[in-house]
Motif scaffolding. Structure first.
Motif, PDB file in Angstrom:
ATOM      1  N   LEU A 129       0.848  -1.191   0.000  1.00  0.00           N
ATOM      2  CA  LEU A 129       0.000   0.000   0.000  1.00  0.00           C
ATOM      3  C   LEU A 129       0.885   1.242   0.000  1.00  0.00           C
ATOM      4  CD1 LEU A 129      -2.910   1.158   0.261  1.00  0.00           C
ATOM      5  CD2 LEU A 129      -2.500   1.227   2.735  1.00  0.00           C
ATOM      6  N   THR A 130       0.717   2.088  -0.995  1.00  0.00           N
ATOM      7  CA  THR A 130       1.462   3.345  -1.053  1.00  0.00           C
ATOM      8  C   THR A 130       0.878   4.313  -0.030  1.00  0.00           C
ATOM      9  OG1 THR A 130       1.793   3.013  -3.433  1.00  0.00           O
ATOM     10  CG2 THR A 130       2.267   5.200  -2.549  1.00  0.00           C
ATOM     11  N   SER A 131       1.749   4.860   0.837  1.00  0.00           N
ATOM     12  CA  SER A 131       1.226   5.741   1.884  1.00  0.00           C
ATOM     13  C   SER A 131       1.978   7.056   2.033  1.00  0.00           C
ATOM     14  CB  SER A 131       1.234   5.012   3.234  1.00  0.00           C
ATOM     15  OG  SER A 131       2.522   4.519   3.543  1.00  0.00           O
ATOM     16  N   LEU A 132       3.149   7.193   1.401  1.00  0.00           N
ATOM     17  CA  LEU A 132       3.983   8.365   1.646  1.00  0.00           C
ATOM     18  C   LEU A 132       4.812   8.708   0.423  1.00  0.00           C
ATOM     19  CD1 LEU A 132       5.233  10.429   3.709  1.00  0.00           C
ATOM     20  CD2 LEU A 132       6.863   8.639   4.322  1.00  0.00           C
ATOM     21  N   VAL A 133       5.008  10.001   0.208  1.00  0.00           N
ATOM     22  CA  VAL A 133       5.950  10.502  -0.791  1.00  0.00           C
ATOM     23  C   VAL A 133       7.014  11.309  -0.056  1.00  0.00           C
ATOM     24  CG1 VAL A 133       6.282  11.975  -2.813  1.00  0.00           C
ATOM     25  CG2 VAL A 133       4.206  10.582  -2.606  1.00  0.00           C
ATOM     26  N   CYS A 134       8.294  11.039  -0.354  1.00  0.00           N
ATOM     27  CA  CYS A 134       9.411  11.768   0.252  1.00  0.00           C
ATOM     28  C   CYS A 134      10.152  12.550  -0.833  1.00  0.00           C
ATOM     29  CB  CYS A 134      10.388  10.809   0.932  1.00  0.00           C
ATOM     30  SG  CYS A 134       9.749   9.997   2.410  1.00  0.00           S
ATOM     31  N   LEU A 135      10.268  13.844  -0.630  1.00  0.00           N
ATOM     32  CA  LEU A 135      11.073  14.696  -1.499  1.00  0.00           C
ATOM     33  C   LEU A 135      12.309  15.151  -0.742  1.00  0.00           C
ATOM     34  CD1 LEU A 135       8.318  17.010  -3.065  1.00  0.00           C
ATOM     35  CD2 LEU A 135       9.029  14.713  -3.782  1.00  0.00           C
ATOM     36  N   GLU A 136      13.306  15.614  -1.481  1.00  0.00           N
ATOM     37  CA  GLU A 136      14.552  16.095  -0.880  1.00  0.00           C
ATOM     38  C   GLU A 136      14.905  17.441  -1.498  1.00  0.00           C
ATOM     39  OE1 GLU A 136      19.241  14.629  -0.646  1.00  0.00           O
ATOM     40  OE2 GLU A 136      17.666  13.174  -1.075  1.00  0.00           O
ATOM     41  N   ASN A 137      15.171  18.444  -0.654  1.00  0.00           N
ATOM     42  CA  ASN A 137      15.445  19.794  -1.149  1.00  0.00           C
ATOM     43  C   ASN A 137      16.435  20.480  -0.201  1.00  0.00           C
ATOM     44  OD1 ASN A 137      14.952  21.912  -2.999  1.00  0.00           O
ATOM     45  ND2 ASN A 137      13.508  22.876  -1.596  1.00  0.00           N
ATOM     46  N   THR A 138      17.680  20.802  -0.669  1.00  0.00           N
ATOM     47  CA  THR A 138      18.158  20.521  -2.007  1.00  0.00           C
ATOM     48  C   THR A 138      18.506  19.040  -2.137  1.00  0.00           C
ATOM     49  OG1 THR A 138      20.518  20.912  -1.502  1.00  0.00           O
ATOM     50  CG2 THR A 138      19.195  22.825  -2.000  1.00  0.00           C
ATOM     51  N   THR A 139      18.719  18.604  -3.374  1.00  0.00           N
ATOM     52  CA  THR A 139      19.049  17.202  -3.588  1.00  0.00           C
ATOM     53  C   THR A 139      20.552  16.997  -3.425  1.00  0.00           C
ATOM     54  OG1 THR A 139      19.329  17.513  -5.975  1.00  0.00           O
ATOM     55  CG2 THR A 139      17.121  16.950  -5.185  1.00  0.00           C
ATOM     56  N   ASN A 140      20.918  15.966  -2.700  1.00  0.00           N
ATOM     57  CA  ASN A 140      22.322  15.682  -2.424  1.00  0.00           C
ATOM     58  C   ASN A 140      23.006  15.095  -3.669  1.00  0.00           C
ATOM     59  OD1 ASN A 140      24.814  14.892  -1.424  1.00  0.00           O
ATOM     60  ND2 ASN A 140      24.009  13.373  -0.012  1.00  0.00           N
ATOM     61  N   LYS A 141      22.623  13.870  -4.035  1.00  0.00           N
ATOM     62  CA  LYS A 141      23.212  13.253  -5.215  1.00  0.00           C
ATOM     63  C   LYS A 141      22.798  13.967  -6.498  1.00  0.00           C
ATOM     64  CE  LYS A 141      24.163   8.979  -5.702  1.00  0.00           C
ATOM     65  NZ  LYS A 141      24.132   7.502  -5.895  1.00  0.00           N
ATOM     66  N   GLY A 142      21.758  14.781  -6.403  1.00  0.00           N
ATOM     67  CA  GLY A 142      21.323  15.548  -7.569  1.00  0.00           C
ATOM     68  C   GLY A 142      22.097  16.836  -7.765  1.00  0.00           C
ATOM     69  N   GLY A 143      23.115  17.083  -6.925  1.00  0.00           N
ATOM     70  CA  GLY A 143      23.980  18.243  -7.129  1.00  0.00           C
ATOM     71  C   GLY A 143      23.456  19.536  -6.559  1.00  0.00           C
ATOM     72  N   GLY A 144      22.700  19.462  -5.460  1.00  0.00           N
ATOM     73  CA  GLY A 144      22.221  20.681  -4.827  1.00  0.00           C
ATOM     74  C   GLY A 144      21.096  21.368  -5.568  1.00  0.00           C
ATOM     75  N   ALA A 145      20.353  20.600  -6.375  1.00  0.00           N
ATOM     76  CA  ALA A 145      19.238  21.168  -7.132  1.00  0.00           C
ATOM     77  C   ALA A 145      18.064  21.495  -6.208  1.00  0.00           C
ATOM     78  CB  ALA A 145      18.794  20.194  -8.221  1.00  0.00           C
ATOM     79  N   CYS A 146      17.276  22.492  -6.601  1.00  0.00           N
ATOM     80  CA  CYS A 146      16.157  22.981  -5.789  1.00  0.00           C
ATOM     81  C   CYS A 146      14.832  22.734  -6.495  1.00  0.00           C
ATOM     82  CB  CYS A 146      16.285  24.484  -5.535  1.00  0.00           C
ATOM     83  SG  CYS A 146      17.836  25.019  -4.795  1.00  0.00           S
TER      84      CYS A 146
END
Length: 337
Positions: A129-146
């Protein structure tokens, strides 16, 4: 030595140390530490949320949030680069019995369309059962993207439509807020829970605050205790965080400027094959001769991170001085021209 592995390598400034020495403290297990209570109240107010709780680490705060949002056997959705999946020791499964559905985003950022497509049908009992979405800001492995607020709005709408929680791993959220000129309350009203880490760009020895809606946060102190996070006179650390809020937020712009100058220079050098877009204080790049470049850095007493698959990372921070910056730029010119 020039240490550009991470913004976690900083030492407390003299002013921060003085604030720590002068902190008024008490037993936080009894919620009697005035400095910790003041920090929590300030962060809740800053983000427009009713409650906040101090944690020793960002990983523990994220893990607590996941536990608050989910039940064993459920699933959360995140980008394939997400810190909660890659860098928290498998805590999602160990602590909460939850699996991760990984999305192939852009620089660690995912879209509402990707999220909606990844949600398991709630009546199909063969899948979690899908219950949660997690976002990351800024992104670490994404190179500090916002993230743009508009993208978050679209993801929030999907979460509301399907009854999903939305958590923000804000390890470097203050970097994003400074880079984008945003109001912290814009994040508070979009997320059910979010974290802010003080031991990265803000320069404290330890400390992350989990902020959220009251019905979720009512159980946060219990989960923190279960995870081993019951602490006593933590006001010394909370005082460092309060000092950082007063003195180390606006200066994040200087870290961003140095990172942009590094990125711009790398773009111009013939031995560099790729540079990810630079938005904040992280620069991820690739070079033709990775082994040779790493050897040259070691010879100059410069430390950077190897992210795997040819990706190299530098992170600017509080202890990376103007002199170090000038020296590092010159070394890059000499070794990658």
């Amino acid at each position: 030595m020039i240490d550009l592995r991470s913004d976690t390598v900083t030492k407390p400034t003299p002013g921060m140390l003085q604030a720590m020495l002068q902190a008024e403290v008490g037993d936080d297990v009894y919620k009697e530490d005035p400095s910790a209570n003041a920090l929590e109240a300030r962060m809740a107010e800053m983000f427009g949320k009713p409650a906040a709780l101090f944690f020793p680490t960002g990983s523990m705060a994220n893990q607590a949030a996941i536990k608050l949002h989910t039940q064993s056997g459920e699933q959360l959705i995140c980008d394939k680069y997400a810190h909660v999946y890659n860098y928290e020791g498998g805590g999602v499964s160990f602590n909460s019995g939850v699996s991760c559905k990984l999305l192939d985003g852009t620089q660690g950022k995912i879209t509402a369309a990707q999220v909606e497509a990844a949600i398991n049908p709630p009546d199909f009992y063969h899948s979690p059962l899908t219950s949660l979405v997690c976002l990351e800001n800024t992104t670490n492995k994404g190179g500090g993207a916002c993230y743009d607020l508009e993208t978050i709005d679209e993801i929030r709408a999907v979460c509301d439509k399907h009854g999903l929680g939305l958590h923000l791993d804000g390890a470097r959220l203050m970097n994003a807020i400074v880079a984008k000129g945003q109001d912290p309350k814009e994040f508070g009203k979009r997320f059910d829970t979010l974290t802010v880490c003080f031991s990265k760009g803000l320069g404290t020895p330890i400390g992350t605050v989990l902020i959220g809606d009251q019905e979720l946060m009512d159980n946060a102190i219990r989960v923190r205790k279960v995870l081993g996070g019951g602490m006593r006179q933590i006001g010394y650390m909370a005082a460092a965080c309060l000092y950082a809020l007063d003195h180390h937020v606006e200066r994040l712009a200087a870290d961003h400027q140095k990172a942009k100058e590094i990125g711009d220079l790398l773009e111009s050098l013939p031995q560099v094959t790729k540079v990810s877009p630079v938005e904040t204080n992280i620069v991820i790049f690739h070079v033709k001769d990775e082994a040779g470049f790493s050897k040259a850095m070691a010879a100059r007493n410069i430390i950077i991170s190897n992210m795997g698959q040819g990706a190299l990372r530098v992170v600017t921070h509080l202890d990376y001085t103007d002199t170090m910056h000038a020296d590092f730029l010159q070394v890059l010119r000499e070794t990658l021209s």
